[in-house]
Write a protein that holds these residues in place. Sequence first.
Motif, mmCIF file in Angstrom:
data_model
loop_
_atom_site.group_PDB
_atom_site.id
_atom_site.type_symbol
_atom_site.label_atom_id
_atom_site.label_comp_id
_atom_site.label_asym_id
_atom_site.label_seq_id
_atom_site.Cartn_x
_atom_site.Cartn_y
_atom_site.Cartn_z
ATOM 1 N N LEU A 1 45.987 32.786 34.039
ATOM 2 C CA LEU A 1 44.814 33.407 34.599
ATOM 3 C C LEU A 1 44.161 33.868 33.522
ATOM 4 N N SER A 2 43.088 32.964 33.364
ATOM 5 C CA SER A 2 42.069 33.148 32.192
ATOM 6 C C SER A 2 40.780 32.966 32.183
ATOM 7 N N VAL A 3 39.599 33.294 31.247
ATOM 8 C CA VAL A 3 38.373 32.998 31.341
ATOM 9 C C VAL A 3 37.919 32.575 30.098
ATOM 10 N N ALA A 4 37.286 31.464 29.837
ATOM 11 C CA ALA A 4 36.907 31.086 28.332
ATOM 12 C C ALA A 4 36.319 32.075 27.708
ATOM 13 N N ASN A 5 35.135 32.816 28.299
ATOM 14 C CA ASN A 5 34.326 33.848 27.555
ATOM 15 C C ASN A 5 35.041 35.203 27.899
ATOM 16 N N ARG A 6 35.979 35.854 27.173
ATOM 17 C CA ARG A 6 36.605 36.971 27.514
ATOM 18 C C ARG A 6 35.845 38.307 27.325
ATOM 19 N N SER A 7 34.603 38.057 26.664
ATOM 20 C CA SER A 7 33.720 39.141 26.375
ATOM 21 C C SER A 7 32.693 39.460 27.469
ATOM 22 N N THR A 8 32.638 38.413 28.389
ATOM 23 C CA THR A 8 31.651 38.869 29.678
ATOM 24 C C THR A 8 32.140 38.517 30.982
ATOM 25 N N ASP A 9 33.134 37.545 30.986
ATOM 26 C CA ASP A 9 33.695 37.333 32.257
ATOM 27 C C ASP A 9 35.133 37.709 32.545
ATOM 28 N N PHE A 10 35.457 37.616 33.780
ATOM 29 C CA PHE A 10 36.876 38.066 34.512
ATOM 30 C C PHE A 10 37.288 37.226 35.636
ATOM 31 N N ASP A 11 38.391 36.995 35.864
ATOM 32 C CA ASP A 11 38.953 36.326 37.192
ATOM 33 C C ASP A 11 40.270 37.114 37.399
ATOM 34 N N GLY B 1 45.438 43.708 42.666
ATOM 35 C CA GLY B 1 46.059 42.415 42.084
ATOM 36 C C GLY B 1 45.898 42.470 40.535
ATOM 37 N N MET B 2 46.059 41.228 40.015
ATOM 38 C CA MET B 2 45.932 40.945 38.688
ATOM 39 C C MET B 2 44.599 40.496 38.028
ATOM 40 N N THR B 3 44.135 41.152 37.047
ATOM 41 C CA THR B 3 42.740 40.780 36.457
ATOM 42 C C THR B 3 42.752 40.442 34.979
ATOM 43 N N ALA B 4 42.170 39.264 34.538
ATOM 44 C CA ALA B 4 42.329 38.959 33.279
ATOM 45 C C ALA B 4 40.797 38.705 32.673
ATOM 46 N N GLY B 5 40.495 38.974 31.220
ATOM 47 C CA GLY B 5 39.390 38.558 30.872
ATOM 48 C C GLY B 5 38.653 40.035 30.258
ATOM 49 N N SER B 6 37.198 40.193 30.474
ATOM 50 C CA SER B 6 36.500 41.317 30.214
ATOM 51 C C SER B 6 37.037 42.396 31.039
ATOM 52 N N LEU B 7 37.239 43.512 30.498
ATOM 53 C CA LEU B 7 37.813 44.788 31.313
ATOM 54 C C LEU B 7 36.736 45.811 30.795
ATOM 55 N N GLN B 8 36.681 46.869 31.675
ATOM 56 C CA GLN B 8 35.698 47.937 31.500
ATOM 57 C C GLN B 8 35.675 48.469 30.163
ATOM 58 N N GLY B 9 34.467 48.759 29.604
ATOM 59 C CA GLY B 9 34.593 49.358 28.282
ATOM 60 C C GLY B 9 34.380 48.335 26.973
ATOM 61 N N GLY B 10 34.561 47.145 27.408
ATOM 62 C CA GLY B 10 34.324 46.146 26.658
ATOM 63 C C GLY B 10 35.724 45.407 25.857
ATOM 64 N N TYR B 11 36.706 46.069 26.005
ATOM 65 C CA TYR B 11 37.976 45.441 25.604
ATOM 66 C C TYR B 11 38.376 44.184 26.669
ATOM 67 N N GLN B 12 39.479 43.546 26.109
ATOM 68 C CA GLN B 12 39.920 42.280 26.549
ATOM 69 C C GLN B 12 41.349 42.292 27.039
#
Length: 362
Positions: free
Chosen positions: A64-74, A96-107
Motif C-alpha cells: 500500500l503506497s503512493v509514488a509521491n509520499r509528500s503530497t498523496d496518500f492511499d 483502516g490503514m493509510t500510507a503516504g503523506s500524513l498530517q504535518g508533512g511526515y510520511q
Amino acid sequence: MKFRKTLALAAMLAAVPVVGVAGSAQASNCTSATSNGHCYAENQLEGNGSHPNAAGVDLDVNCLSVANRSTDFDDWEMWFATDTPQVSYDTWTEEGMTAGSLQGGYQGFLWYWADMRPNGTYNEHYIRNASVGTSTNVSVYYAGNDNDNVYLGGSLVGTSAGNGSGGLYANAGFESTTTAATLQGWADNFQYRVGSSWSWASPNVWNTNSGWVGTSASGSNLYASTGCGGGAAPLAAPAAHALPADAAQRARVLAQIVQGVATRAHGSHLGSARTTRSTRQQAIKALLGGDRVQGDQAVEVIQLNGDFSPVRSMKQRKAGALPTSNTLTILVDPATGRITDWGISNIGSAALAQLGPVSQLS
C-alpha cells in the motif's frame, strides 16, 4: 467481533489482472466529480435500507503506497455510513490503514480512524503503526446515544460522538488521491448486523478506475490489486523527534506542523495560529466534539482559523457537498513530535483558552 472462516482466495488471486505498476507511474490525480476527486475500489452498500447497527471486515495488504509520499496518500479501509437525515451531505465513521503523506508533512504507514459528523465536524485519530502481510479485523458498533464504538483487532480504540442514530450501510475497500499508487489488498469476511443478526456481504464492487486497479469479489471477500511493483516492503514508521525544549525552536516546529496540516486540509483565508498545553482526552473533549480515544498523554494543542475541508471521504451519494469549517485543531505528542489527532470544526476561538494559557504561534 467473531467472524466465520471462509475459504482461501487462491483461485481469485489467479483470476485478477495485475494492471500497471503505479509506484513508478506518472502521477495522475483522481478528478471524477462523482467521487470527491479521489479514486475508489470497494465492496459497497452492505445493509443499505436495513439500517445496520454494526459492521466489520478483516483487512490485509501486501503493499500500500503512493509514488509521491509528500503530497498523496492511499487507504485500505472500511466506512460505516451513519444515519443523519437532517443534513444534505454524507456522514460516516471510517477505520483502516493509510500510507503516504500524513498530517504535518511526515510520511508513514499507520492504522487510523476518522469521522464526518452532522455538525460539519471532521476528525482523524491515529492508532498505531501498520504492517503488511497481517490480517486484522476492523469493526464499528453503534453504541447508542448517537455514538459509534471503533474496534481494531477486537480492542476498543475510540468512540465517534454525536454521529447519527446507527448506520445506513457499510463499504470496504480502497481510497486514493492518485493513480500513481500501489495496492494488493484483501477485505475478507465482510459482515453487517441488523438487530442481533449478522449477514454476509454480497458482492457489489464499485470501481472508479477499472483500467488501473483490478478488483474481484467472491461472497463476502474483496480483492483489489495494481501489483506491488518492486516488492511489498512496508513504509518506515514516521520518525519520532521530541519537540525542542527551547521555546522559540519549539514554536518554529509547531508552526511547520500546522502549516503542513492546513495545506492538506485545503486551507485558505488563514488567520494566526495559537497554542496551549493539555492532555489528549481533555483536548479532544473540549475541541474535537467529544470523540474518545485510548491514551491520555500530554499534548501540545494548536488552533488555526480559516476555511478547511475534509482530507478523506467516502463516495458521496447525497446531493449536498461536504461543508467547509472555520477552525483547524491539531494535537501533537511532545515526546515524539507526531500528531495524535486533528480535526476541523466551527468551534469558537475562546474554547482553546479553557484548556490553559494561550500563546500565539504566528
